[in-house]
Write a protein that holds these residues in place. Structure first.
Motif, short mmCIF file in Angstrom:
data_model
loop_
_atom_site.label_atom_id
_atom_site.label_comp_id
_atom_site.label_asym_id
_atom_site.label_seq_id
_atom_site.Cartn_x
_atom_site.Cartn_y
_atom_site.Cartn_z
N GLU A 17 0.86 -1.18 0.00
CA GLU A 17 0.00 0.00 0.00
C GLU A 17 0.90 1.24 0.00
O GLU A 17 1.29 1.75 1.05
CB GLU A 17 -0.94 0.00 1.20
CG GLU A 17 -2.03 1.02 1.09
CD GLU A 17 -3.10 0.89 2.16
OE1 GLU A 17 -3.83 1.87 2.36
OE2 GLU A 17 -3.19 -0.17 2.79
N ILE A 18 1.24 1.69 -1.18
CA ILE A 18 2.17 2.80 -1.34
C ILE A 18 1.45 4.12 -1.06
O ILE A 18 0.37 4.37 -1.59
CB ILE A 18 2.79 2.78 -2.75
CG1 ILE A 18 3.67 1.53 -2.88
CG2 ILE A 18 3.59 4.05 -3.03
CD1 ILE A 18 4.23 1.27 -4.24
N VAL A 19 2.07 4.94 -0.22
CA VAL A 19 1.49 6.22 0.15
C VAL A 19 2.25 7.40 -0.45
O VAL A 19 1.74 8.53 -0.47
CB VAL A 19 1.37 6.39 1.68
CG1 VAL A 19 0.46 5.33 2.27
CG2 VAL A 19 2.73 6.36 2.35
N TYR A 20 3.46 7.14 -0.95
CA TYR A 20 4.27 8.21 -1.54
C TYR A 20 5.36 7.55 -2.38
O TYR A 20 5.88 6.49 -2.03
CB TYR A 20 4.93 9.06 -0.45
CG TYR A 20 5.86 10.11 -1.02
CD1 TYR A 20 5.39 11.35 -1.40
CD2 TYR A 20 7.22 9.84 -1.19
CE1 TYR A 20 6.24 12.30 -1.94
CE2 TYR A 20 8.08 10.80 -1.73
CZ TYR A 20 7.58 12.01 -2.11
OH TYR A 20 8.41 12.95 -2.66
N GLU A 21 5.73 8.22 -3.47
CA GLU A 21 6.91 7.81 -4.21
C GLU A 21 7.41 8.95 -5.06
O GLU A 21 6.66 9.82 -5.46
CB GLU A 21 6.66 6.56 -5.06
CG GLU A 21 5.73 6.71 -6.21
CD GLU A 21 5.57 5.40 -6.97
OE1 GLU A 21 6.59 4.77 -7.32
OE2 GLU A 21 4.42 5.02 -7.21
N PHE A 28 5.54 3.11 2.01
CA PHE A 28 4.38 2.22 2.03
C PHE A 28 4.02 1.86 3.46
O PHE A 28 4.87 1.91 4.36
CB PHE A 28 4.65 0.96 1.19
CG PHE A 28 5.94 0.28 1.52
CD1 PHE A 28 6.00 -0.71 2.49
CD2 PHE A 28 7.11 0.62 0.85
CE1 PHE A 28 7.20 -1.32 2.81
CE2 PHE A 28 8.31 0.01 1.16
CZ PHE A 28 8.36 -0.98 2.14
N LYS A 29 2.75 1.48 3.65
CA LYS A 29 2.28 1.11 4.98
C LYS A 29 2.95 -0.19 5.42
O LYS A 29 3.09 -1.12 4.64
CB LYS A 29 0.77 0.97 4.99
CG LYS A 29 0.06 2.30 4.84
CD LYS A 29 -1.43 2.16 4.99
CE LYS A 29 -2.10 3.52 4.89
NZ LYS A 29 -3.56 3.42 5.06
N PHE A 37 -0.32 4.89 12.72
CA PHE A 37 0.32 5.30 11.48
C PHE A 37 1.72 4.73 11.50
O PHE A 37 2.53 5.08 12.37
CB PHE A 37 0.36 6.84 11.38
CG PHE A 37 0.92 7.36 10.09
CD1 PHE A 37 0.12 7.48 8.96
CD2 PHE A 37 2.24 7.74 9.99
CE1 PHE A 37 0.63 7.96 7.76
CE2 PHE A 37 2.78 8.23 8.81
CZ PHE A 37 1.96 8.34 7.68
N VAL A 39 4.59 3.80 8.55
CA VAL A 39 4.98 3.77 7.15
C VAL A 39 6.48 3.51 7.07
O VAL A 39 7.25 4.03 7.89
CB VAL A 39 4.61 5.11 6.46
CG1 VAL A 39 5.23 5.24 5.08
CG2 VAL A 39 3.10 5.26 6.37
N ILE A 71 5.34 13.07 4.57
CA ILE A 71 4.51 11.85 4.60
C ILE A 71 3.69 11.81 5.88
O ILE A 71 2.50 11.50 5.85
CB ILE A 71 5.40 10.60 4.44
CG1 ILE A 71 6.03 10.58 3.03
CG2 ILE A 71 4.61 9.33 4.71
CD1 ILE A 71 7.14 9.57 2.87
N ALA A 74 0.90 14.32 5.55
CA ALA A 74 -0.15 13.83 4.64
C ALA A 74 -1.04 12.80 5.33
O ALA A 74 -2.22 12.67 4.99
CB ALA A 74 0.47 13.25 3.38
N GLY A 75 -0.48 12.09 6.30
CA GLY A 75 -1.26 11.11 7.07
C GLY A 75 -2.00 11.72 8.24
O GLY A 75 -2.67 11.01 8.99
#
Length: 113
Positions: A17-21, A28-29, A37, A39, A71, A74-75
């Motif tokens: 589950e990618i949250v940023y790249e 990812f989580k 949270f 990551v 990141i 953003a979470g």
């Protein structure tokens, strides 16, 4: 040398589950979260652990540290989060590809561990 689990995630060979790249890193989580949270922030360049980084990795390491707060924000955790980097099996590193744990959403004690 075979790819690490994190290299396979970066290359989309293993789902996550990618949250940023971006061009330098992937976040990812964590599959076994230690906080609401949790990551993993991973450089695309495979560096086994922090002690194996060199002067040529300085900009990459700085990029990771500047990306981690974005990141967290953003979470929903701009004001309070913890970063953790394990260096070696004796302190809990289980995937030998440098990564930063971004943790938030619960109280943390000091000292850790």
């Amino acid at each position: 040398m075979s790819k690490t689990l994190f290299e396979k995630i970066c290359d989309r060979e293993i789902p996550a589950e990618i949250v940023y790249e971006d061009e330098l890193c992937v976040a990812f989580k964590d599959i076994n979260p230690q906080a609401p949270f949790h990551v993993q922030l991973v450089p695309r360049k495979p560096i086994t652990m922090l002690m194996n980084a060199d002067a040529g990795d300085q900009a990459l390491l700085g990029h990771l540290l500047l990306t981690a707060p974005r990141i967290a924000a953003a979470g929903g955790y701009a004001d309070a989060f913890r970063l953790a980097v394990n260096n070696g099996a004796a302190v809990g590193q289980s995937v030998f590809h440098l990564h930063i744990h971004i943790l938030a959403g619960r109280p943390f004690k000091w000292p850790p561990g």
